[in-house]
Every structure is written in structure tokens, then in C-alpha cells.
Design an enzyme around this catalytic site. Structure first.
Site, PDB file in Angstrom:
ATOM      1  N   SER A  13       0.839  -1.216   0.000  1.00 13.91           N
ATOM      2  CA  SER A  13       0.000   0.000   0.000  1.00 13.91           C
ATOM      3  C   SER A  13       0.870   1.259   0.000  1.00 13.91           C
ATOM      4  CB  SER A  13      -0.978   0.001   1.179  1.00 13.91           C
ATOM      5  OG  SER A  13      -0.290   0.076   2.403  1.00 13.91           O
ATOM      6  N   MET A  87      10.922  -6.389   4.426  1.00 14.58           N
ATOM      7  CA  MET A  87      11.071  -7.076   5.705  1.00 14.58           C
ATOM      8  C   MET A  87      12.441  -7.740   5.890  1.00 14.58           C
ATOM      9  SD  MET A  87       8.328  -6.126   7.017  1.00 14.58           S
ATOM     10  CE  MET A  87       8.235  -7.031   8.552  1.00 14.58           C
ATOM     11  N   ASN A 104      13.382   4.773   4.935  1.00 17.30           N
ATOM     12  CA  ASN A 104      12.416   3.763   5.401  1.00 17.30           C
ATOM     13  C   ASN A 104      11.227   4.431   6.074  1.00 17.30           C
ATOM     14  OD1 ASN A 104      11.468   1.113   6.061  1.00 17.30           O
ATOM     15  ND2 ASN A 104      12.253   1.360   8.145  1.00 17.30           N
ATOM     16  N   HIS A 106       8.417   3.700   9.130  1.00 18.02           N
ATOM     17  CA  HIS A 106       8.179   2.814  10.280  1.00 18.02           C
ATOM     18  C   HIS A 106       6.892   3.264  10.978  1.00 18.02           C
ATOM     19  CE1 HIS A 106       9.267   0.020  13.424  1.00 18.02           C
ATOM     20  NE2 HIS A 106       8.925   0.942  14.300  1.00 18.02           N
TER      21      HIS A 106
HETATM   22  C1  GRF Z   1       3.904  -0.430   6.848  1.00 13.45           C
HETATM   23  O1  GRF Z   1       3.169  -0.293   8.022  1.00 13.45           O
HETATM   24  C2  GRF Z   1       5.311   0.047   7.050  1.00 13.45           C
HETATM   25  O2  GRF Z   1       5.430   1.078   7.975  1.00 13.45           O
HETATM   26  C3  GRF Z   1       6.000  -1.162   7.598  1.00 13.45           C
HETATM   27  O3  GRF Z   1       5.437  -2.246   6.891  1.00 13.45           O
HETATM   28  C4  GRF Z   1       4.112  -1.899   6.487  1.00 13.45           C
HETATM   29  C5  GRF Z   1       4.041  -2.150   5.009  1.00 13.45           C
HETATM   30  O4  GRF Z   1       2.716  -2.069   4.521  1.00 13.45           O
HETATM   31  N1  GRF Z   1       7.428  -1.052   7.483  1.00 13.45           N
HETATM   32  P1  GRF Z   1       2.449  -2.031   2.952  1.00 13.45           P
HETATM   33  O5  GRF Z   1       3.082  -3.292   2.359  1.00 13.45           O
HETATM   34  O6  GRF Z   1       3.060  -0.791   2.413  1.00 13.45           O
HETATM   35  O7  GRF Z   1       0.953  -2.069   2.810  1.00 13.45           O
END
Ligand code: GRF
Length: 206
Positions: A13, A87, A104, A106
Site C-alpha cells: 500500500s 522485511m 524507510n 516505520h
Molecule cells: C507499513 O506499516 C510500514 O510502515 C511497515 O510495513 C508496512 C508495510 O505495509 N514497514 P504495505 O506493504 O506498504 O501495505
């Protein structure tokens, strides 16, 4: 024009809001790189017309996967690397190679609640103020210089799901806004061979 590569592992997203903000403008996301073959982010990239690459970490040294990622970044001439739910912890060598260029997001107010469970850890903390952080990546886990943060005060009556939704809404606003400012800055510096500095971007601290 400045160019960005996005690294993601999951739903994507944040990749999508970055792409929607950047693509129609004067900058470009030249590649999506994902380490999970079946991640939903590939579908988003397809719809958005952004070239995507799968880089496997399976039964490979991290260094080998990272060399592949680095080559893609260099081949497309990216000025900035946006991590959007990627990840994997990047190695010190990789971070050094792209020093000051990796950003990044977070879902917590760093330096509080680093790590893979920022939302859950924030929710179960006694913190009244919750929020999200955009930061440069250094060799630690969510420890690099903070670029921008935004937050809200919770009532204490919200469910975990409600807090999660609220934090994602903040991410989806702050990441594209900050990304555009960083790309503008990179664009101004291009041609001078300057390294992207790690100073906060004026106007994005909230
Ligand atoms: C987000 O909440 C981001 O902050 C974290 O992982 C999530 C990723 O969500 N690092 P998406 O894949 O962008 O929907």
C-alpha cells in the site's frame, strides 16, 4: 528528473501511494524490487505500469541477493531507495554502498518501538501519542536519522485494528509528501556528484 527504486515485501500500500504521487510528476519510480514471489505488491506494480523485479533470498547468502539488488539500482540510475514494508535487514556493506540514499517508513514514533512489531508494540505501550516515522537507514534496526514524523493522541478506547488503520492513513499521507521533497532535493543535487545529506528535510517535521 530524480529516480527512485522501491523495495517492498508484502501488500504494497505504501508502494502504491508513492507511485501515485511520483509517477504523474517530474520524477520516476524506475523499479519495484520485491523479495517475495507471491507478494501482492506485484499486482499493484503491474496495474501502475512499473517494472518489477523479484530478487530471491531463498537458499542464498544475503550478500548474493543484495548484489543483485544493488545492480538493479545502479542499472536504472536511482538517486533514492525507498523501503516500503521491506522485511529484510540490509547488511552494513549495502547500507554503506548507498549511504544517505536509503529511506524507510516505520509505523511508530521512533526511537520508540523499533523492529517488526511497531504497531502492536505502540498499541500495548502506555504511550498516549502514536505516530509514524520516516528515516534514513543506517546499519541498525530503525535507528537512522529521522526525516519526518506525524502523530495523533489516542483516546485509549480504540481497538488495535482502529489504531492500525489510523497509522496506515498517516503513512499514506506522510510518505509521498516526504518522498517528493527528497526527490526534489536529489534532483537539485544531481550533476554535482554530491552525496544526499542526512539532514532533515525542511517542512516535513511535524
Ligand atoms: C507499513 O506499516 C510500514 O510502515 C511497515 O510495513 C508496512 C508495510 O505495509 N514497514 P504495505 O506493504 O506498504 O501495505
Amino acid at each position: 528528473m530524480a529516480k527512485a527504486v522501491v523495495l517492498a515485501s508484502g501488500s504494497g500500500s505504501n508502494f502504491q501511494v508513492l507511485a501515485e504521487a511520483i509517477q504523474p510528476g517530474r520524477h520516476q519510480i524506475c523499479r519495484l524490487i520485491c523479495d517475495r514471489k507471491k507478494a501482492a505488491v506485484f499486482q499493484r506494480a503491474k496495474k501502475l505500469g512499473i517494472t518489477a523485479a523479484y530478487v530471491s533470498y531463498y537458499q542464498r547468502e544475503r550478500q548474493t541477493a543484495e548484489q543483485e539488488i544493488a545492480q538493479i539500482i545502479l542499472d536504472c540510475g536511482a538517486d533514492i531507495i525507498f523501503l516500503a514494508g521491506f522485511m529484510r535487514l540490509l547488511s552494513p556493506d549495502f547500507v554503506d554502498q548507498f549511504k544517505g540514499k536509503i529511506v524507510n517508513i516505520h509505523p511508530a514514533l521512533l526511537p520508540r518501538h523499533p523492529g517488526a512489531h511497531g504497531i502492536r508494540d505502540s498499541y500495548y505501550s502506555r504511550d498516549k501519542e502514536l505516530g509514524v516515522t520516516i528515516h534514513f537507514v543506517d546499519q541498525g534496526m530503525d535507528t537512522g536519522p529521522i526525516i519526518a514524523q506525524t502523530s495523533f493522541i489516542r483516546s485509549g478506547k480504540e481497538s488495535l485494528e482502529e489504531i492500525e488503520t489510523r497509522l496506515h492513513q498517516l503513512e499514506h499521507k506522510l510518505y509521498p509528501e516526504t518522498a517528493l521533497l527528497l526527490l526534489e532535493k536529489a534532483d537539485r543535487k544531481s550533476g554535482t556528484n554530491d552525496q544526499q545529506s542526512q539532514e532533515p528535510v525542511p517542512g516535513t517535521m511535524q
